[in-house]
Scaffold this motif. Structure first.
Motif, mmCIF file in Angstrom:
data_model
loop_
_atom_site.group_PDB
_atom_site.id
_atom_site.type_symbol
_atom_site.label_atom_id
_atom_site.label_comp_id
_atom_site.label_asym_id
_atom_site.label_seq_id
_atom_site.Cartn_x
_atom_site.Cartn_y
_atom_site.Cartn_z
ATOM 1 N N GLU A 1 13.354 24.541 42.168
ATOM 2 C CA GLU A 1 12.463 23.953 41.163
ATOM 3 C C GLU A 1 11.262 23.257 41.791
ATOM 4 O OE1 GLU A 1 16.490 24.294 39.256
ATOM 5 O OE2 GLU A 1 15.742 23.585 41.176
ATOM 6 N N TRP A 2 11.394 22.846 43.057
ATOM 7 C CA TRP A 2 10.320 22.100 43.727
ATOM 8 C C TRP A 2 9.377 22.990 44.526
ATOM 9 C CZ3 TRP A 2 9.996 17.664 41.579
ATOM 10 C CH2 TRP A 2 11.140 16.981 41.169
ATOM 11 N N ASP A 3 9.611 24.280 44.542
ATOM 12 C CA ASP A 3 8.836 25.158 45.416
ATOM 13 C C ASP A 3 7.327 25.059 45.165
ATOM 14 O OD1 ASP A 3 11.152 25.938 46.623
ATOM 15 O OD2 ASP A 3 11.250 27.922 45.670
ATOM 16 N N ALA A 4 6.932 24.933 43.919
ATOM 17 C CA ALA A 4 5.499 24.883 43.606
ATOM 18 C C ALA A 4 4.856 23.562 43.994
ATOM 19 C CB ALA A 4 5.282 25.144 42.112
ATOM 20 N N LEU A 5 5.674 22.555 44.307
ATOM 21 C CA LEU A 5 5.141 21.212 44.589
ATOM 22 C C LEU A 5 5.336 20.784 46.039
ATOM 23 C CD1 LEU A 5 6.439 19.383 41.377
ATOM 24 C CD2 LEU A 5 4.107 20.139 41.836
ATOM 25 N N ARG A 6 5.883 21.645 46.869
ATOM 26 C CA ARG A 6 6.263 21.211 48.215
ATOM 27 C C ARG A 6 5.078 20.783 49.079
ATOM 28 N NH1 ARG A 6 11.460 21.423 48.713
ATOM 29 N NH2 ARG A 6 12.671 22.931 47.511
ATOM 30 N N LYS A 7 3.890 21.262 48.789
ATOM 31 C CA LYS A 7 2.715 20.880 49.578
ATOM 32 C C LYS A 7 1.952 19.710 48.976
ATOM 33 C CE LYS A 7 2.059 25.506 51.527
ATOM 34 N NZ LYS A 7 1.125 26.649 51.698
ATOM 35 N N GLU A 8 2.426 19.229 47.833
ATOM 36 C CA GLU A 8 1.772 18.088 47.191
ATOM 37 C C GLU A 8 2.054 16.815 47.991
ATOM 38 O OE1 GLU A 8 -0.138 17.724 44.456
ATOM 39 O OE2 GLU A 8 -0.247 19.893 44.154
ATOM 40 N N PRO A 9 1.022 16.043 48.329
ATOM 41 C CA PRO A 9 1.231 14.817 49.116
ATOM 42 C C PRO A 9 2.250 13.863 48.492
ATOM 43 C CG PRO A 9 -1.089 15.345 49.013
ATOM 44 C CD PRO A 9 -0.406 16.292 48.078
ATOM 45 N N ARG A 10 2.220 13.756 47.179
ATOM 46 C CA ARG A 10 3.160 12.827 46.530
ATOM 47 C C ARG A 10 4.599 13.328 46.680
ATOM 48 N NH1 ARG A 10 3.106 10.876 40.182
ATOM 49 N NH2 ARG A 10 4.645 9.200 40.407
ATOM 50 N N PHE A 11 4.803 14.639 46.567
ATOM 51 C CA PHE A 11 6.145 15.168 46.754
ATOM 52 C C PHE A 11 6.606 14.962 48.195
ATOM 53 C CE2 PHE A 11 9.050 18.490 48.126
ATOM 54 C CZ PHE A 11 10.065 18.354 47.204
ATOM 55 N N ILE A 12 5.717 15.217 49.141
ATOM 56 C CA ILE A 12 6.064 15.043 50.555
ATOM 57 C C ILE A 12 6.501 13.601 50.821
ATOM 58 C CG2 ILE A 12 5.131 15.038 52.903
ATOM 59 C CD1 ILE A 12 3.330 17.393 52.004
ATOM 60 N N ALA A 13 5.760 12.646 50.230
ATOM 61 C CA ALA A 13 6.104 11.232 50.413
ATOM 62 C C ALA A 13 7.454 10.914 49.792
ATOM 63 C CB ALA A 13 5.014 10.357 49.804
ATOM 64 N N LEU A 14 7.726 11.479 48.619
ATOM 65 C CA LEU A 14 9.002 11.212 47.953
ATOM 66 C C LEU A 14 10.156 11.872 48.694
ATOM 67 C CD1 LEU A 14 7.866 11.545 44.237
ATOM 68 C CD2 LEU A 14 8.663 9.468 45.378
ATOM 69 N N ALA A 15 9.913 13.050 49.265
ATOM 70 C CA ALA A 15 10.950 13.704 50.068
ATOM 71 C C ALA A 15 11.304 12.847 51.280
ATOM 72 C CB ALA A 15 10.493 15.095 50.498
ATOM 73 N N LYS A 16 10.293 12.213 51.871
ATOM 74 C CA LYS A 16 10.546 11.311 53.002
ATOM 75 C C LYS A 16 11.334 10.090 52.548
ATOM 76 C CE LYS A 16 6.544 12.608 55.824
ATOM 77 N NZ LYS A 16 5.256 12.150 56.392
ATOM 78 N N GLN A 17 11.042 9.612 51.338
ATOM 79 C CA GLN A 17 11.787 8.456 50.822
ATOM 80 C C GLN A 17 13.253 8.810 50.599
ATOM 81 O OE1 GLN A 17 9.978 6.587 47.397
ATOM 82 N NE2 GLN A 17 11.773 5.308 46.994
ATOM 83 N N VAL A 18 13.505 10.018 50.083
ATOM 84 C CA VAL A 18 14.886 10.463 49.895
ATOM 85 C C VAL A 18 15.586 10.572 51.250
ATOM 86 C CG1 VAL A 18 16.336 12.397 49.134
ATOM 87 C CG2 VAL A 18 14.426 11.636 47.716
ATOM 88 N N SER A 19 14.874 11.091 52.246
ATOM 89 C CA SER A 19 15.438 11.191 53.592
ATOM 90 C C SER A 19 15.752 9.805 54.151
ATOM 91 C CB SER A 19 14.459 11.922 54.510
ATOM 92 O OG SER A 19 14.972 12.026 55.819
ATOM 93 N N HIS A 20 14.854 8.849 53.883
ATOM 94 C CA HIS A 20 15.107 7.466 54.317
ATOM 95 C C HIS A 20 16.351 6.911 53.636
ATOM 96 C CE1 HIS A 20 14.522 3.182 55.107
ATOM 97 N NE2 HIS A 20 14.680 2.995 53.806
ATOM 98 N N ASN A 21 16.513 7.201 52.345
ATOM 99 C CA ASN A 21 17.706 6.735 51.632
ATOM 100 C C ASN A 21 18.976 7.281 52.270
ATOM 101 O OD1 ASN A 21 16.025 5.453 49.795
ATOM 102 N ND2 ASN A 21 16.231 7.016 48.211
ATOM 103 N N ALA A 22 18.886 8.521 52.760
ATOM 104 C CA ALA A 22 20.064 9.159 53.351
ATOM 105 C C ALA A 22 20.352 8.643 54.754
ATOM 106 C CB ALA A 22 19.871 10.677 53.384
ATOM 107 N N ARG A 23 19.282 8.420 55.545
ATOM 108 C CA ARG A 23 19.465 8.022 56.945
ATOM 109 C C ARG A 23 18.475 6.911 57.305
ATOM 110 N NH1 ARG A 23 19.812 13.594 56.592
ATOM 111 N NH2 ARG A 23 17.560 13.764 56.905
#
Length: 202
Positions: free
Chosen positions: A145-167
């Motif tokens: 579902e996120w494929d169309a948004l993967r290059k969006e700066p806001r998505f990239i930042a949120l993906a990093k936040q999720v990664s931070h939540n995990a580790r």
């Protein structure tokens, strides 16, 4: 030749029986078997059967947040996005007292919005989910579902936040004392006499 005459109406009835279509299992779910069949279909990603089974279960137990949640996932799997959003709304409302965190449901809502092409809404709800503690990097990295948004700066930042939540301990600030890692001989600063050894690890 001998034999028994069968009335014409009976012949027609028998012929009619042979013409009855064989409905799929999904249309024949019984209340007693609904949950096992729903769980099995859900785990196999058989969204057609899962949607029918969880739809029946939500009618039997309208206060069960888990059933609404899985119904929403199944409906999204069938691309029935408006219905999925309604089911997730029920799941979120009921989930607080049933061990279903809001941020889990928020992620599913965000993914559904993304699948519908509603980028702004998807990223807004994804942020709410990430702020709440969502930490599944597997989902955010792999869900189509996120494929169309993967290059969006806001998505990239949120993906990093999720990664931070995990580790969280892998953030750079947690490496500032890494120079201390290793084996050390410990000596007194006053006389230089060795007092012992030290081992430091992360």
């Amino acid at each position: 030749m001998t034999g028994r005459v069968i009335p014409g109406c009976l012949i027609l009835a028998l012929a009619g029986l042979s013409a009855i279509p064989a409905y799929p299992l999904a249309a024949q779910i019984s209340p007693s078997s609904a949950e096992p069949e729903a769980n099995d279909a859900y785990n196999k990603h058989d969204w057609t059967l899962a949607e029918k089974a969880y739809s029946l279960l939500t009618k039997q137990e309208p206060g069960n947040a888990r059933f609404w949640y899985r119904l929403g996932v199944s409906e999204r799997g069938m691309k029935n996005y408006p219905a999925a959003l309604e089911s997730f709304t029920e799941a979120r409302t009921l989930g607080a007292g049933q061990g279903l965190p809001a941020f889990i449901v928020d992620y599913e809502v965000a993914a559904t919005d993304a699948a519908m092409g509603h980028a702004t809404e998807a990223l807004t709800v994804l942020k709410r989910s990430a702020d709440g503690g969502f930490s599944s990097t597997t989902r955010i990295e792999g869900d189509p579902e996120w494929d169309a948004l993967r290059k969006e700066p806001r998505f990239i930042a949120l993906a990093k936040q999720v990664s931070h939540n995990a580790r969280p301990c892998e953030d750079s600030e947690f490496s500032q004392l890494d120079f201390w890692i290793g084996d050390w001989d410990v000596a007194s600063t006053s006389d230089g006499i060795e007092r012992g050894t030290s081992h430091v690890s992360r």
